[in-house]
Design a protein around this motif. Structure first.
Motif, PDB file in Angstrom:
ATOM      1  N   UNK A 100       1.173   8.764  -5.529  1.00 48.78           N
ATOM      2  CA  UNK A 100       0.468   8.402  -6.478  1.00 48.78           C
ATOM      3  C   UNK A 100      -1.104   8.857  -6.243  1.00 48.78           C
ATOM      4  N   UNK A 101      -1.839   9.108  -7.332  1.00 47.06           N
ATOM      5  CA  UNK A 101      -3.346   9.493  -7.075  1.00 47.06           C
ATOM      6  C   UNK A 101      -4.390   8.279  -6.859  1.00 47.06           C
ATOM      7  N   UNK A 102      -3.992   7.268  -6.811  1.00 44.25           N
ATOM      8  CA  UNK A 102      -4.686   6.036  -6.669  1.00 44.25           C
ATOM      9  C   UNK A 102      -3.742   4.842  -6.104  1.00 44.25           C
ATOM     10  N   UNK A 103      -4.204   4.051  -5.289  1.00 47.11           N
ATOM     11  CA  UNK A 103      -3.555   2.902  -4.818  1.00 47.11           C
ATOM     12  C   UNK A 103      -4.209   1.652  -5.003  1.00 47.11           C
ATOM     13  N   UNK A 104      -4.017   0.594  -5.522  1.00 48.47           N
ATOM     14  CA  UNK A 104      -4.723  -0.587  -5.975  1.00 48.47           C
ATOM     15  C   UNK A 104      -4.040  -1.731  -4.991  1.00 48.47           C
ATOM     16  N   UNK A 105      -4.545  -2.420  -4.357  1.00 49.89           N
ATOM     17  CA  UNK A 105      -3.883  -3.582  -3.540  1.00 49.89           C
ATOM     18  C   UNK A 105      -4.321  -4.814  -4.049  1.00 49.89           C
ATOM     19  N   UNK A 106      -3.390  -5.698  -4.585  1.00 48.11           N
ATOM     20  CA  UNK A 106      -3.464  -6.988  -5.010  1.00 48.11           C
ATOM     21  C   UNK A 106      -3.553  -8.174  -3.881  1.00 48.11           C
ATOM     22  N   UNK A 107      -4.160  -9.181  -3.748  1.00 51.39           N
ATOM     23  CA  UNK A 107      -3.696 -10.371  -2.943  1.00 51.39           C
ATOM     24  C   UNK A 107      -4.368 -11.644  -3.787  1.00 51.39           C
ATOM     25  N   UNK A 108      -3.212 -12.567  -3.930  1.00 52.34           N
ATOM     26  CA  UNK A 108      -3.818 -13.760  -4.459  1.00 52.34           C
ATOM     27  C   UNK A 108      -4.631 -13.561  -5.779  1.00 52.34           C
ATOM     28  N   UNK A 109      -4.019 -12.643  -6.662  1.00 51.61           N
ATOM     29  CA  UNK A 109      -4.770 -12.719  -8.116  1.00 51.61           C
ATOM     30  C   UNK A 109      -5.801 -11.882  -8.187  1.00 51.61           C
ATOM     31  N   UNK A 110      -6.298 -11.127  -7.290  1.00 48.66           N
ATOM     32  CA  UNK A 110      -7.460 -10.317  -7.215  1.00 48.66           C
ATOM     33  C   UNK A 110      -7.128  -8.994  -6.703  1.00 48.66           C
ATOM     34  N   UNK A 111      -7.808  -7.872  -7.091  1.00 44.83           N
ATOM     35  CA  UNK A 111      -7.929  -6.534  -6.310  1.00 44.83           C
ATOM     36  C   UNK A 111      -8.687  -6.745  -5.160  1.00 44.83           C
ATOM     37  N   UNK A 112      -8.062  -6.368  -4.056  1.00 46.23           N
ATOM     38  CA  UNK A 112      -8.847  -6.399  -2.441  1.00 46.23           C
ATOM     39  C   UNK A 112      -8.884  -4.808  -1.986  1.00 46.23           C
ATOM     40  N   UNK A 113      -8.593  -4.016  -2.672  1.00 44.90           N
ATOM     41  CA  UNK A 113      -8.632  -2.429  -2.198  1.00 44.90           C
ATOM     42  C   UNK A 113      -8.353  -1.585  -3.356  1.00 44.90           C
ATOM     43  N   UNK A 114      -8.831  -0.443  -3.514  1.00 40.98           N
ATOM     44  CA  UNK A 114      -8.905   0.393  -4.485  1.00 40.98           C
ATOM     45  C   UNK A 114      -9.094   1.702  -3.984  1.00 40.98           C
ATOM     46  N   UNK A 115      -7.984   2.473  -3.682  1.00 45.37           N
ATOM     47  CA  UNK A 115      -8.480   3.879  -2.904  1.00 45.37           C
ATOM     48  C   UNK A 115      -7.840   5.117  -3.823  1.00 45.37           C
ATOM     49  N   UNK A 116      -8.649   6.224  -3.964  1.00 44.62           N
ATOM     50  CA  UNK A 116      -7.981   7.402  -4.444  1.00 44.62           C
ATOM     51  C   UNK A 116      -7.427   7.932  -3.251  1.00 44.62           C
ATOM     52  N   UNK A 117      -6.306   8.625  -3.711  1.00 43.98           N
ATOM     53  CA  UNK A 117      -5.504   9.510  -2.526  1.00 43.98           C
ATOM     54  C   UNK A 117      -5.848  10.754  -2.513  1.00 43.98           C
ATOM     55  N   UNK A 118      -6.357  11.454  -1.503  1.00 36.04           N
ATOM     56  CA  UNK A 118      -7.009  12.867  -1.515  1.00 36.04           C
ATOM     57  C   UNK A 118      -5.851  13.674  -1.461  1.00 36.04           C
ATOM     58  N   UNK A 119      -4.880  13.334  -0.618  1.00 37.85           N
ATOM     59  CA  UNK A 119      -3.512  14.220  -0.673  1.00 37.85           C
ATOM     60  C   UNK A 119      -2.338  13.598  -1.272  1.00 37.85           C
TER      61      UNK A 119
END
Ligand code: ADP
Ligand code: ADP
Length: 232
Positions: free
Chosen positions: A208-227
């Protein structure tokens, strides 16, 4: 440009003492042409986000803007039309109809909409996904990987702007997974689509171009994938 956006999205299940806060005011926007992975532990709200954004499940509070409209204000009929015309779904469990051939399954969204089968696009999808020679077979005669490709072709037959994929490679071996994810990546580029994929698998997310990480109903990380895994 933004394809779909959630603003202050809250989803509670149940009420009183038994209330479950599945989404706690999520703000996120997905740009057109992007392939995003949503990760996080079981029960963190990934499926709920996907279901509310697809209008399959109503929001408790907040707004979802898709294609210039707030889908939280639409009635069931409007939501059904929106899903049919603009959204594709890929499920882990394939959800193919056992009595129908692969080709009939792929064409089902057009059949249900009363639209003409698009045979040229069907051939293109089948060729790219490597299932041309399996089109006249029923799901029980296909391998898991082939069934998933049929399910992907079915999700893309209407050329939807937005595709939701729930663990699309959950039942596949790593070779089939790689091929399926490669195809989704290319589809995003070629059709200018937006794909939102829920996955537990870090390898799948690496496509993927981007990864969003959820924990307990909220976004805790949001990263763009450079490669992203493969840039073809
Ligand atoms: P996943 O983690 O793969 O999303 P789940 O087991 O969490 O799978 O959920 C499967 C289905 O069951 C979903 O459609 C979800 O909405 C529903 N579900 C999950 N938890 C509950 C619950 N506590 N009560 C009722 N339905 C639930
Ligand atoms: P995930 O997809 O990350 O596994 P879900 O979105 O399925 O998480 O679930 C988020 C939370 O909401 C969990 O606590 C789950 O048990 C609860 N939940 C999901 N669907 C339902 C439902 N239909 N009824 C009650 N609780 C639910």
């Amino acid at each position: 440009p933004v394809a779909i956006e959630a603003i202050g999205l809250v989803k509670d299940y149940g009420e009183g003492e038994n209330v479950v806060h599945a989404l706690r005011g999520v703000n996120v926007s997905f740009e057109r042409g992007m392939f995003t992975a949503i990760m996080g532990p079981s029960g963190s709200g990934k499926s709920t986000l996907m279901h509310t954004m697809a209008g399959l499940d109503s929001a408790t509070r907040g707004h979802i803007l898709f294609d210039g409209a707030d889908i939280t204000e639409m009635n069931d009929r409007q939501l059904t039309l929106l899903r049919r015309r603009k959204i594709g779904f890929i499920f882990q469990s394939f959800n193919l109809l056992p009595m129908f051939t692969a080709e009939q399954n792929i064409l089902m969204p057009l059949t249900l909409a009363g639209s003409k089968p698009d045979r040229v696009w069907l051939r293109t999808l089948a060729r790219t996904l490597g299932i041309e020679h399996r089109l006249n077979h029923r799901p029980s005669e296909l391998s898991g990987g082939q069934q998933q490709r049929v399910a992907i072709a079915r999700a893309l037959i209407t050329k939807p702007k937005l595709v939701f994929a729930d663990e699309p490679t959950g039942n596949l071996d790593s070779v089939s997974s790689g091929e399926v994810l490669d195809f989704l990546r290319r589809s995003v580029r070629e059709l200018g689509q937006t794909i939102i994929m829920v996955t537990h698998d870090a390898v799948a997310a690496s496509y993927a171009d981007r990864a969003i990480v959820f924990a307990d109903g909220a976004i805790v990380a949001d990263e763009r994938n450079p490669t992203p895994e493969r840039m073809n």
